[in-house]
Design a protein around this motif. Structure first.
Motif, mmCIF file in Angstrom:
data_model
loop_
_atom_site.group_PDB
_atom_site.id
_atom_site.type_symbol
_atom_site.label_atom_id
_atom_site.label_comp_id
_atom_site.label_asym_id
_atom_site.label_seq_id
_atom_site.Cartn_x
_atom_site.Cartn_y
_atom_site.Cartn_z
ATOM 1 N N SER A 123 41.741 22.159 61.058
ATOM 2 C CA SER A 123 43.043 22.823 60.987
ATOM 3 C C SER A 123 43.158 23.574 59.677
ATOM 4 O O SER A 123 42.617 23.142 58.647
ATOM 5 C CB SER A 123 44.168 21.789 61.091
ATOM 6 O OG SER A 123 45.429 22.383 60.867
ATOM 7 N N GLU A 124 43.876 24.680 59.689
ATOM 8 C CA GLU A 124 44.193 25.406 58.451
ATOM 9 C C GLU A 124 45.557 25.033 57.914
ATOM 10 O O GLU A 124 45.909 25.427 56.802
ATOM 11 C CB GLU A 124 44.138 26.924 58.707
ATOM 12 C CG GLU A 124 42.735 27.446 58.982
ATOM 13 C CD GLU A 124 42.703 28.952 59.211
ATOM 14 O OE1 GLU A 124 43.775 29.606 59.095
ATOM 15 O OE2 GLU A 124 41.610 29.483 59.508
ATOM 16 N N GLU A 125 46.332 24.240 58.677
ATOM 17 C CA GLU A 125 47.704 23.936 58.270
ATOM 18 C C GLU A 125 47.936 22.466 57.916
ATOM 19 O O GLU A 125 48.738 22.160 57.039
ATOM 20 C CB GLU A 125 48.695 24.297 59.399
ATOM 21 C CG GLU A 125 48.787 25.783 59.714
ATOM 22 C CD GLU A 125 47.673 26.263 60.637
ATOM 23 O OE1 GLU A 125 47.177 25.434 61.436
ATOM 24 O OE2 GLU A 125 47.298 27.445 60.558
ATOM 25 N N GLU A 126 47.232 21.560 58.573
ATOM 26 C CA GLU A 126 47.504 20.133 58.401
ATOM 27 C C GLU A 126 46.888 19.583 57.118
ATOM 28 O O GLU A 126 45.878 20.085 56.623
ATOM 29 C CB GLU A 126 46.947 19.337 59.579
ATOM 30 C CG GLU A 126 47.571 19.673 60.928
ATOM 31 C CD GLU A 126 49.007 19.228 61.021
ATOM 32 O OE1 GLU A 126 49.384 18.228 60.380
ATOM 33 O OE2 GLU A 126 49.781 19.889 61.747
ATOM 34 N N THR A 127 47.521 18.531 56.579
ATOM 35 C CA THR A 127 46.960 17.754 55.486
ATOM 36 C C THR A 127 46.631 16.366 56.024
ATOM 37 O O THR A 127 47.473 15.731 56.668
ATOM 38 C CB THR A 127 47.954 17.623 54.314
ATOM 39 O OG1 THR A 127 48.202 18.923 53.769
ATOM 40 C CG2 THR A 127 47.390 16.721 53.216
ATOM 41 N N GLN A 196 39.700 28.957 55.857
ATOM 42 C CA GLN A 196 39.359 27.590 56.232
ATOM 43 C C GLN A 196 39.160 26.718 54.988
ATOM 44 O O GLN A 196 38.608 27.158 53.984
ATOM 45 C CB GLN A 196 38.119 27.561 57.123
ATOM 46 C CG GLN A 196 36.820 28.062 56.500
ATOM 47 C CD GLN A 196 36.609 29.558 56.636
ATOM 48 O OE1 GLN A 196 37.525 30.340 56.497
ATOM 49 N NE2 GLN A 196 35.365 29.956 56.892
ATOM 50 N N TRP A 197 39.625 25.475 55.068
ATOM 51 C CA TRP A 197 39.583 24.574 53.919
ATOM 52 C C TRP A 197 38.240 23.867 53.809
ATOM 53 O O TRP A 197 37.666 23.442 54.815
ATOM 54 C CB TRP A 197 40.694 23.530 54.014
ATOM 55 C CG TRP A 197 42.053 24.118 53.824
ATOM 56 C CD1 TRP A 197 42.959 24.442 54.793
ATOM 57 C CD2 TRP A 197 42.660 24.463 52.568
ATOM 58 N NE1 TRP A 197 44.097 24.975 54.225
ATOM 59 C CE2 TRP A 197 43.943 25.001 52.864
ATOM 60 C CE3 TRP A 197 42.257 24.385 51.236
ATOM 61 C CZ2 TRP A 197 44.810 25.449 51.874
ATOM 62 C CZ3 TRP A 197 43.125 24.821 50.248
ATOM 63 C CH2 TRP A 197 44.379 25.343 50.566
ATOM 64 N N ILE A 198 37.765 23.713 52.583
ATOM 65 C CA ILE A 198 36.560 22.943 52.277
ATOM 66 C C ILE A 198 36.983 21.722 51.469
ATOM 67 O O ILE A 198 37.453 21.842 50.327
ATOM 68 C CB ILE A 198 35.543 23.767 51.458
ATOM 69 C CG1 ILE A 198 35.214 25.083 52.168
ATOM 70 C CG2 ILE A 198 34.283 22.944 51.185
ATOM 71 C CD1 ILE A 198 34.476 24.927 53.458
ATOM 72 N N LYS A 270 35.451 26.572 60.391
ATOM 73 C CA LYS A 270 36.662 25.769 60.496
ATOM 74 C C LYS A 270 36.597 24.690 59.418
ATOM 75 O O LYS A 270 35.571 24.484 58.786
ATOM 76 C CB LYS A 270 36.774 25.147 61.883
ATOM 77 C CG LYS A 270 36.787 26.174 63.003
ATOM 78 C CD LYS A 270 36.848 25.512 64.364
ATOM 79 C CE LYS A 270 36.818 26.533 65.489
ATOM 80 N NZ LYS A 270 36.872 25.902 66.834
ATOM 81 N N GLY A 271 37.686 24.013 59.205
ATOM 82 C CA GLY A 271 37.665 22.989 58.163
ATOM 83 C C GLY A 271 38.908 22.138 58.233
ATOM 84 O O GLY A 271 39.680 22.190 59.185
ATOM 85 N N GLN A 272 39.104 21.327 57.203
ATOM 86 C CA GLN A 272 40.269 20.476 57.144
ATOM 87 C C GLN A 272 40.630 20.179 55.684
ATOM 88 O O GLN A 272 39.748 20.128 54.821
ATOM 89 C CB GLN A 272 40.076 19.175 57.922
ATOM 90 C CG GLN A 272 38.866 18.349 57.548
ATOM 91 C CD GLN A 272 37.591 18.815 58.194
ATOM 92 O OE1 GLN A 272 36.699 19.263 57.500
ATOM 93 N NE2 GLN A 272 37.474 18.719 59.508
ATOM 94 N N ILE A 275 42.814 14.630 51.737
ATOM 95 C CA ILE A 275 43.167 14.031 50.454
ATOM 96 C C ILE A 275 42.639 12.594 50.405
ATOM 97 O O ILE A 275 42.837 11.822 51.346
ATOM 98 C CB ILE A 275 44.698 14.019 50.255
ATOM 99 C CG1 ILE A 275 45.241 15.453 50.240
ATOM 100 C CG2 ILE A 275 45.076 13.299 48.951
ATOM 101 C CD1 ILE A 275 44.708 16.310 49.126
ATOM 102 N N PRO A 276 41.974 12.190 49.293
ATOM 103 C CA PRO A 276 41.440 10.828 49.170
ATOM 104 C C PRO A 276 42.523 9.850 48.696
ATOM 105 O O PRO A 276 42.457 9.295 47.593
ATOM 106 C CB PRO A 276 40.334 10.991 48.129
ATOM 107 C CG PRO A 276 40.835 12.088 47.237
ATOM 108 C CD PRO A 276 41.591 13.035 48.147
ATOM 109 N N GLU A 277 43.496 9.612 49.538
ATOM 110 C CA GLU A 277 44.669 8.840 49.139
ATOM 111 C C GLU A 277 44.324 7.403 48.745
ATOM 112 O O GLU A 277 44.869 6.858 47.779
ATOM 113 C CB GLU A 277 45.692 8.847 50.274
ATOM 114 C CG GLU A 277 47.064 8.350 49.877
ATOM 115 C CD GLU A 277 48.096 8.615 50.948
ATOM 116 O OE1 GLU A 277 48.182 7.811 51.900
ATOM 117 O OE2 GLU A 277 48.799 9.637 50.838
ATOM 118 N N ILE A 278 43.421 6.776 49.485
ATOM 119 C CA ILE A 278 43.061 5.383 49.183
ATOM 120 C C ILE A 278 42.425 5.276 47.798
ATOM 121 O O ILE A 278 42.799 4.415 46.990
ATOM 122 C CB ILE A 278 42.109 4.819 50.258
ATOM 123 C CG1 ILE A 278 42.824 4.705 51.600
ATOM 124 C CG2 ILE A 278 41.542 3.467 49.818
ATOM 125 C CD1 ILE A 278 43.982 3.746 51.621
#
Length: 302
Positions: A123-127, A196-198, A270-272, A275-278
Motif C-alpha cells: 500500500s502507498e497509504e497505510e501504516t 512506493q515505500w521502502i 509496490k511496497g509498504q 514501523i518497528p513498534e515492538i
C-alpha cells in the motif's frame, strides 16, 4: 549462549555468525552439505534436511534457535517451479525445526523465526505495525502467512517464538548491490512511480535486533525488523545518487520492470510503510535511523 542458526551461510546469516562469535557465543550452523565448508573457530557445522541426518543428536544445551533457511525470493523470475521452491523450502525446514525441538531433551528458550513485512500486503497509504491485520492475498503475503502459521506448532511446545518480519536489509549483499549498480554505471533513476515505500534496515541493526529479541524475554510474537523511517522509492534513489555522487536521471517505467521480472517486479514497484513498534516500545537503540547515514556506512563514502 549456545545459538543454532539455519540458513547461516546467507548474507544475513554470515553477518550474524560473526557478531555472535565476537560477543562470546557458541554457534552451530545447520547446513544441507558440510563438504568443503570450513568451520570458523567457535562454529560447529551440523548437516540436516538430508535422508539419514540426525541433527538433534549433535545439538546439546541449545539456548536459542534462529531459523533463517529458505529459497531466495530473488535471483530469477517467479516461475511456477520457483514459487513452489520458495514456499516448500520454508515450510519443510520449519517442520524440521519443529521435529528437532520436539526431540531435544533440553529445549531452547526461544525460536527466532524469519518472516517478512510482505505479510501486510502492499500500500502507498497505510501504516503497518505488528498489530496490523493483513487481508493481502498476493504471493509474498500468502507465503509469509503460511510460514508463520507453520511455526505456530512450535509455540505449542512452550517455546517463546518471535517472528522477525524483515524489511529490505541493506548491506554488501541482498538487494542493495543490484539497486546501486545502475548508479555506478551512470544510469540510475526512479523505479516505477517513485511513490512506493521502502521499509529498510541496516544489516547491523537487523543482526542486533535478532539478538535483542533473544535476550529480551518479554518479546513474543511478531517483531518488525525495519528502521523507524521508511522512505519512498524516489528518495531512496536520490539518496544513493547523493552518497555515490552519481546522477539520478533515467527513470525505469513500471511496464519495463514487469516485462523483465514478471510478478517479482512487485517487490520494487509496490511496497509498504512499516514501523518497528515492538522494538521501539522495548527500548531498542537503532544505529542507523537515517537512510543517508546507513548508505554512507555501507557504500564507503564518509
Amino acid at each position: 549462549m549456545h545459538i543454532v542458526i539455519s540458513g547461516g551461510s546467507g548474507f544475513l546469516g554470515k553477518r550474524l555468525q560473526m557478531y555472535l562469535l565476537n560477543n562470546g557465543h557458541q554457534v552451530t550452523i545447520l547446513t544441507r552439505n558440510i563438504d568443503g565448508k570450513q568451520e570458523l573457530q567457535g562454529v560447529k557445522l551440523v548437516e540436516w534436511m538430508n535422508e539419514g541426518n540426525d541433527p538433534e543428536a549433535e545439538l546439546k544445551d541449545v539456548d536459542a534457535i534462529i531459523h533463517l533457511a529458505g529459497e531466495s525470493i530473488g535471483g530469477s523470475r517467479w516461475t511456477k517451479s520457483k514459487k513452489e521452491r520458495i514456499l516448500s523450502s520454508r515450510l519443510n525446514t520449519t517442520k524440521e525445526i519443529y521435529r528437532i525441538i520436539s526431540n531435544l531433551g533440553k529445549k531452547p528458550q526461544v525460536l527466532i523465526q524469519a518472516s517478512a513485512v510482505g505479510y501486510y500486503g502492499m500500500s502507498e497509504e497505510e501504516t503497518y505495525t505488528e498489530e496490523s491485520a493483513s487481508a493481502a492475498n498476493d504471493f509474498l503475503a500468502s507465503v509469509v502467512k503460511k510460514w508463520e502459521n507453520e511455526a505456530k506448532d512450535i509455540q505449542q511446545l512452550n517455546i517463546r517464538t518471535v517472528f522477525t518480519r524483515f524489511g529490505v536489509i541493506l548491506g554488501n549483499g541482498g538487494a542493495l548491490p543490484l539497486m546501486v549498480l545502475p548508479y555506478k554505471l551512470g544510469i540510475g533513476g526512479t523505479i516505477g512511480s517513485g511513490k512506493q515505500w521502502i521499509s529498510w534496515v541496516h544489516v547491523d541493526d537487523a543482526v542486533q535486533m535478532i539478538v535483542y529479541a533473544i535476550t529480551h524475554t518479554d518479546i513474543n510474537g511478531p517483531m518488525n525488523v525495519t528502521a523507524p523511517n521508511p522512505v519512498q522509492m524516489k528518495e531512496f534513489g536520490q539518496t544513493i545518487s547523493k552518497v555515490l555522487r552519481r546522477p539520478h536521471w533515467m527513470p525505469v517505467p513500471s511496464f519495463l520492470m514487469k516485462l523483465g521480472l514478471g510478478e517479482m517486479s512487485d517487490m520494487l514497484l509496490k511496497g509498504q510503510y512499516v514501523i518497528p513498534e515492538i522494538a521501539m516500545k522495548h527500548g531498542y537503540t537503532f544505529q542507523y535511523l537515517v537512510l543517508e547515514n546507513a548508505l554512507e556506512n555501507i557504500l564507503g563514502k564518509k
